[in-house]
Motif scaffolding. Sequence first.
Motif, PDB file in Angstrom:
ATOM      1  N   ARG A 147       0.836  -1.205   0.000  1.00  0.00           N
ATOM      2  CA  ARG A 147       0.000   0.000   0.000  1.00  0.00           C
ATOM      3  C   ARG A 147       0.870   1.253   0.000  1.00  0.00           C
ATOM      4  O   ARG A 147       0.631   2.198  -0.769  1.00  0.00           O
ATOM      5  N   GLN A 148       1.884   1.273   0.848  1.00  0.00           N
ATOM      6  CA  GLN A 148       2.737   2.458   0.926  1.00  0.00           C
ATOM      7  C   GLN A 148       3.523   2.676  -0.363  1.00  0.00           C
ATOM      8  O   GLN A 148       3.720   3.821  -0.795  1.00  0.00           O
ATOM      9  N   GLU A 206       1.340   4.358  -2.721  1.00  0.00           N
ATOM     10  CA  GLU A 206       1.103   5.754  -2.354  1.00  0.00           C
ATOM     11  C   GLU A 206       2.261   6.666  -2.758  1.00  0.00           C
ATOM     12  O   GLU A 206       2.046   7.849  -3.059  1.00  0.00           O
ATOM     13  N   ARG A 261       4.740  12.039   5.355  1.00  0.00           N
ATOM     14  CA  ARG A 261       3.514  12.756   4.975  1.00  0.00           C
ATOM     15  C   ARG A 261       2.781  12.074   3.829  1.00  0.00           C
ATOM     16  O   ARG A 261       1.563  12.202   3.683  1.00  0.00           O
ATOM     17  N   VAL A 308       2.488   8.741   3.138  1.00  0.00           N
ATOM     18  CA  VAL A 308       1.798   7.484   3.424  1.00  0.00           C
ATOM     19  C   VAL A 308       0.700   7.721   4.446  1.00  0.00           C
ATOM     20  O   VAL A 308       0.804   8.595   5.305  1.00  0.00           O
ATOM     21  N   THR A 309      -0.354   6.890   4.351  1.00  0.00           N
ATOM     22  CA  THR A 309      -1.526   7.118   5.184  1.00  0.00           C
ATOM     23  C   THR A 309      -1.489   6.380   6.511  1.00  0.00           C
ATOM     24  O   THR A 309      -2.322   6.626   7.369  1.00  0.00           O
ATOM     25  N   GLY A 310      -0.544   5.465   6.679  1.00  0.00           N
ATOM     26  CA  GLY A 310      -0.455   4.750   7.940  1.00  0.00           C
ATOM     27  C   GLY A 310       0.750   3.850   7.967  1.00  0.00           C
ATOM     28  O   GLY A 310       1.207   3.378   6.921  1.00  0.00           O
TER      29      GLY A 310
END
Length: 350
Positions: free
Chosen positions: A175-176, A179, A194, A196-198
Amino acid sequence: MKTGGEPTLAVLGATGAVGSVLRGLLSERRDVWGEIRLLASPRSAGRKLPVRGEEVEVLALDEEALEGVDVALFHLPDDAAAQWAPVAAAKGAVVIDSSAVFRAEDDVPLVVPEINAHAARVRPRGIVASPDCTTLALIVAVGALHSAWGLESLVLSTYQAVSGSGREGVDTLRRQLAEVAGTDLGTKPGDVRRAVTGAGPYPAPIALNVVPFAGAGTTDGWTTDEMAVRAETRKILGMPQLPVSVTCVRVPVVTGHSVAVHARFENEVTVPQAHEILAAAPGVVLCDAPGEGEFPTPADAVGTDPTWAGRVRRALDDPQALEFFVCGDNLRKGAALNSVQIAELVASPG
């Protein structure tokens, strides 16, 4: 173990990532088993999975499913292993457990067949533990050199793949990476964080990054992974006072743990001798011609059984010390294969 007939094997956690590798190994290796039962949580019961060229139905893990089992391979979370391993042992099965629950127990042998196969024969609680995947990436090569020269100390730096954190680790990396793909990142402070979302299971982003913290923290600054590698190495080698210092690092690799090793021995060592020892060691592949681009990487080790060893050098300031680099597939030898090898030891006569 029952006498006469082929033993019954149960695989607990058959539907997970390691379970998938394990089922493949059971189909590839010499077949010593009679019935093979696949056990998992009730939500997975009824699925059919391939083993030895046949479709086998997954059974829900309960006491009835453990009846008549001779050897039980446990690839379950710690809490489930703690609950069910004693139950299986009480029903007469020899439990081969890959969780962290029993590894440090004095009355549970911690076994790597290439090094201490004899330890699997003495199991007061009916349980044999298999080491952590990081320990298994290095211990076969280190054990071979120790047998030849006598180990005095180890300093280790690990490079651990995200599959060591299970599916969540792999999903987080993928996922990262999606992103940050196609962006100009890594040149300004905090820009990867900043983007990546998690962080998933990690305390920092894993895409385009390395995270020098694997496991949980302890009160003295070391992580649980670092303390586990130290304790397991000592136990497997039978050296409870061996000085071992470890720094565990998580890297953006899907499969394949690596370790940079500084090993000091009782006497002077040479690279040609080290090459001979490693090349002859069961479970080790020597890959050491850096001038020709030959050295071990996770991409080489993935999908293979042995530990890959290379970059062998004598320490610059110590003729009794070696520096070398090892890689291993953390889902094969690091988990599934070692437990299968132990099970085959237990099932063998004599």
